[in-house]
Design a protein around this motif. Structure first.
Motif, PDB file in Angstrom:
ATOM      1  N   MET B  47       0.834  -1.202   0.000  1.00  0.00           N
ATOM      2  CA  MET B  47       0.000   0.000   0.000  1.00  0.00           C
ATOM      3  C   MET B  47       0.868   1.251   0.000  1.00  0.00           C
ATOM      4  O   MET B  47       1.868   1.310   0.716  1.00  0.00           O
ATOM      5  N   GLU B  48       0.461   2.223  -0.779  1.00  0.00           N
ATOM      6  CA  GLU B  48       1.057   3.555  -0.730  1.00  0.00           C
ATOM      7  C   GLU B  48      -0.044   4.530  -0.310  1.00  0.00           C
ATOM      8  O   GLU B  48      -1.238   4.242  -0.472  1.00  0.00           O
ATOM      9  N   ASN B  49       0.357   5.675   0.226  1.00  0.00           N
ATOM     10  CA  ASN B  49      -0.630   6.728   0.419  1.00  0.00           C
ATOM     11  C   ASN B  49      -1.229   7.072  -0.941  1.00  0.00           C
ATOM     12  O   ASN B  49      -0.497   7.160  -1.931  1.00  0.00           O
ATOM     13  N   LYS B  67      -8.296   0.961  -4.421  1.00  0.00           N
ATOM     14  CA  LYS B  67      -8.246   1.787  -3.207  1.00  0.00           C
ATOM     15  C   LYS B  67      -8.632   0.958  -1.988  1.00  0.00           C
ATOM     16  O   LYS B  67      -9.543   0.127  -2.060  1.00  0.00           O
ATOM     17  N   SER B  95     -11.142   6.626   1.932  1.00  0.00           N
ATOM     18  CA  SER B  95      -9.963   5.825   1.580  1.00  0.00           C
ATOM     19  C   SER B  95      -8.761   6.730   1.438  1.00  0.00           C
ATOM     20  O   SER B  95      -8.817   7.746   0.748  1.00  0.00           O
ATOM     21  N   LYS B  97      -5.463   5.076   1.289  1.00  0.00           N
ATOM     22  CA  LYS B  97      -4.359   4.219   0.840  1.00  0.00           C
ATOM     23  C   LYS B  97      -4.781   3.468  -0.417  1.00  0.00           C
ATOM     24  O   LYS B  97      -5.965   3.230  -0.635  1.00  0.00           O
ATOM     25  N   LEU B  99      -3.367   0.386  -3.590  1.00  0.00           N
ATOM     26  CA  LEU B  99      -2.401  -0.675  -3.894  1.00  0.00           C
ATOM     27  C   LEU B  99      -1.458  -0.235  -5.004  1.00  0.00           C
ATOM     28  O   LEU B  99      -1.873   0.393  -5.978  1.00  0.00           O
TER      29      LEU B  99
END
Lengths: 455, 455
Positions: B47-49, B67, B95, B97, B99
């Motif tokens: 996960m990224e911001n 998301k 949401s 974060k 993928l």
């Protein structure tokens, strides 16, 4: 563009090259031993259908599962009342997939889904990340790898004995020299609760005696008394809790204590069979210890239970597992027995770091850096570069144009053990100076000799 | 419990043991060559911001990013008007974060975030899955692995030459014998648009000539005419599109055509430098071909562009890459040049499968299965089992109690090449029958000889 320094989500981590070398060392060691014992790798998708995961880990687990928003126009059928409802209800409307929470439930799903393609006993291992929306804290992450090996479809206790061998080999290979594999059996715990006449209190009992290390006998006793046990019960429990001696001795004493419990005796017999198998094998470094206070995942395991601890530093359990009689029942496939273990890779990492057990050299890193003074030295060095690589040596050439100082810094920062500096002298003579970056030692060699010298 | 047969989300896959052996073979080969060339592995979180990813892949990309729903009470601040709004707006509220969509943007984020710890030039590789909410179809998945190697902070064209060596070594090692690495340069494409006097139409031009293979010259011409090019433009383009001959010849002809374009000449000079480097190296199997119609990721690459195709079967590109001058600018770190390549692992898998290039033997699978007739044979066999494993041989013992037929089926299904059957004769004589499951051949050996015999 605003340049807010980018970051990763909390509880999640980047792994640098140096960390990856160490992590791969641990994972490769674990995988190679799993394979040596006939376990085969599988991978399952990061996302599962929510229906596969929800309800399998209790309410707390459900809450900690990361849910993925439906893609596309997920709001097309939105009803205003959704927002007046609970999170859980809205979630069902806008999310139908979730991230893997452990490797066990996806494995159970895999076995049921692919049961007609699988040859049983099925010995599988899996090394993949899992995600939990836990509050992050020291040593607890929201994304972390699990390393599991499980066998399903075999009730032989040889599997349990081999799990002990696997722990022994992996941890010995990683350089640990003093660690204990604790073993217990769910049936022995059931037997104890049974002979006290409180089989319904087995969970409270095991939760209490599991704390012996932390709160001492007195603490355990007072917890038992508050949970519905009488002083008489506690008196009968005490010799069990304080069981001492070698493993065979403990089991003999238990046989007497549990002589009236068929289940208890069966648990003892299982442990004896496992120890019987172990007599045919030589352990490298592990100590195996019967520990009646050990209680792991009680609602889950039905036979032997394992837990592994290092004695070289203070650290929680670095591995655990056991036998369960009904893994796949949750997906409608009943009566398939299984047993499994896992390694706590993050904790093992910390232990190896603390004990300085990571090896210096690694075939994952560059072995030789060629440092050219200028573009003609670069051209001269290209065949040497290829020669090294053809010999199977990880090698780099620092592109011409940088000062030698900068090139050597690069070698130091990347922990490259050998450096070849090439200037006009070397180009003319064909003789090369090979420098050992650890000792500072230099030697003159021909280009043809470099591969041998750095191997 | 209802027993609906469980499944995985659409576009996602389980990988069976047999598939994992083959996938690992590909990944291990790629990784070992990346390492041989001094590339170091990193991993970034799944996960990224969302802020890190959104807006980096165009509107279509934003739509295809998975998301992740906020955990905890994400509805606590819910406003009824949210549901009357667009998906995108609601998504922002619930949401934060998402993928990983590719490995490039997380890498850029990594470089900026860790710039003070990194030694430049930074040569990193990354082999991790990515997720795209694309419509699944044959060969297109919603979860798939990418294998990327990139160098940032070095403008040396040696990097480009080494990318060609990496492709050559990886694909040759995997057994391919006839493949082409096509190379072009963004500056040459810019030069062509410039000399026609239509620099603003470079995208339309390259999109059209990129289709030469598929729609032929006539098709390309008619597309150009609809995109704002005149017949005169097309007449000037035609010799470029139809450029023939050896690489050096093509580059010489281009020099004449592009003599008025400084940018174009620079592109040619870059390719010549790369070919200059290649003269010092020996390629194993690759053909390198200048292809002016090659246009990849035009908004992104600024120098050399690569694409790799096998000539042994019909398959899209199995690799590609190029140089970009501003990877990390999106996160505020300007002027860091880079170049990178990637391998299309799923396509390579299909090619190796079709050409039957996967090796028969693998150190990832069990080499010997010991089949005991009964429990005393099992006991007899345990030291042999340990002896094999100590010799580094992957070995299993089928737990006693199953018919020999079933045990041999197990060996066949797991592709185990050697089987040792142990009955009372063997226990008494100590002499063992070793069976080669591929040839059916049997030989009598002592227990001590088994390790040697199966190596």
């Amino acid at each position: 563009m605003a340049s807010v320094k980018p970051s990763v989500p909390k509880g999640m981590r980047d792994f640098s090259p140096a960390e990856m070398v160490k992590r791969n060392y641990i994972f490769d060691t674990i995988k190679s031993v799993f394979r040596k014992f006939g376990y085969q790798q599988i991978e399952t998708p990061t996302m599962e259908n929510s229906a596969t995961l929800m309800g399998k880990y209790g309410d707390e687990g459900d809450r900690l599962i990361f849910k993925v928003l439906n893609s596309g126009d997920y709001l097309s059928k939105a009803q205003p009342e959704w927002l007046a409802t609970t999170n859980a209800k809205l979630t069902n409307h806008i999310s139908e997939k979730a991230l893997r929470y452990d490797l066990t439930v996806p494995f159970a799903r895999y076995v049921v889904q692919h049961q007609n393609e699988i040859t049983f006993p099925f010995k599988r291992f899996q090394v993949q990340p899992v995600w939990r929306a836990d509050r992050p804290q020291k040593g607890r992450y929201r994304e972390f790898y699990q390393c599991d090996a499980d066998v399903v479809g075999s009730n032989s206790l040889l599997n349990e004995a081999e799990f002990i061998l696997i722990y022994d080999e992996v941890l010995s290979k990683l350089g640990l020299t003093d660690f204990t594999i604790k073993i217990n059996n769910r049936k022995i715990l059931a037997g104890i609760a049974e002979i006290i006449g409180k089989p319904e209190l087995i969970v409270d009992m095991t939760v209490a005696i599991d704390k012996l290390d932390k709160i001492g006998l007195e603490g355990v006793v007072s917890e038992l008394l508050t949970k519905g046990f009488t002083q008489e019960d506690v008196d009968r429990l005490q010799p069990v809790i304080l069981l001492q001696g070698a493993n065979a001795e403990k089991l003999e004493k238990l046989k007497i204590i549990l002589s009236a419990s068929e289940t208890g005796l069966k648990g003892i017999a299982e442990l004896e069979t496992i120890f019987g198998y172990l007599q045919s094998f030589t352990l490298l470094k592990a100590t195996v210890e019967v520990d009646i206070t050990l209680a792991r995942g009680l609602n889950y395991y039905t036979g032997a239970i394992f837990e592994v601890k290092t004695n070289e530093t203070v650290m929680g359990s670095i591995g655990g597992g056991g036998r369960y009689d009904d893994l796949t029942g949750m997906f409608g496939l009943k009566g398939l027995t299984g047993a499994g273990i896992s390694f706590g890779a993050d904790r093992i990492y910390d232990v190896l770091e603390e004990l300085k057990l990571f090896p210096e050299a690694s075939n994952q890193t560059t072995r030789v850096l060629i440092c050219p003074f200028d573009i003609s030295a670069e051209t001269f060095a290209l065949p040497l570069l290829q020669q090294l690589r053809t010999a199977g040596i990880n090698a780099e050439l620092y592109p011409a144009g940088a000062k030698i100082k900068k090139q050597l810094d690069y070698a130091n920062n990347k922990n490259i053990p050998y450096v070849v500096v090439i200037g006009s002298d070397e180009v003319q003579s064909g003789e090369i100076t090979l420098k050992n970056m650890q000792t500072g030692e230099q030697q003159k060699v021909s280009a043809a000799q470099v591969s041998e010298a750095v191997k």
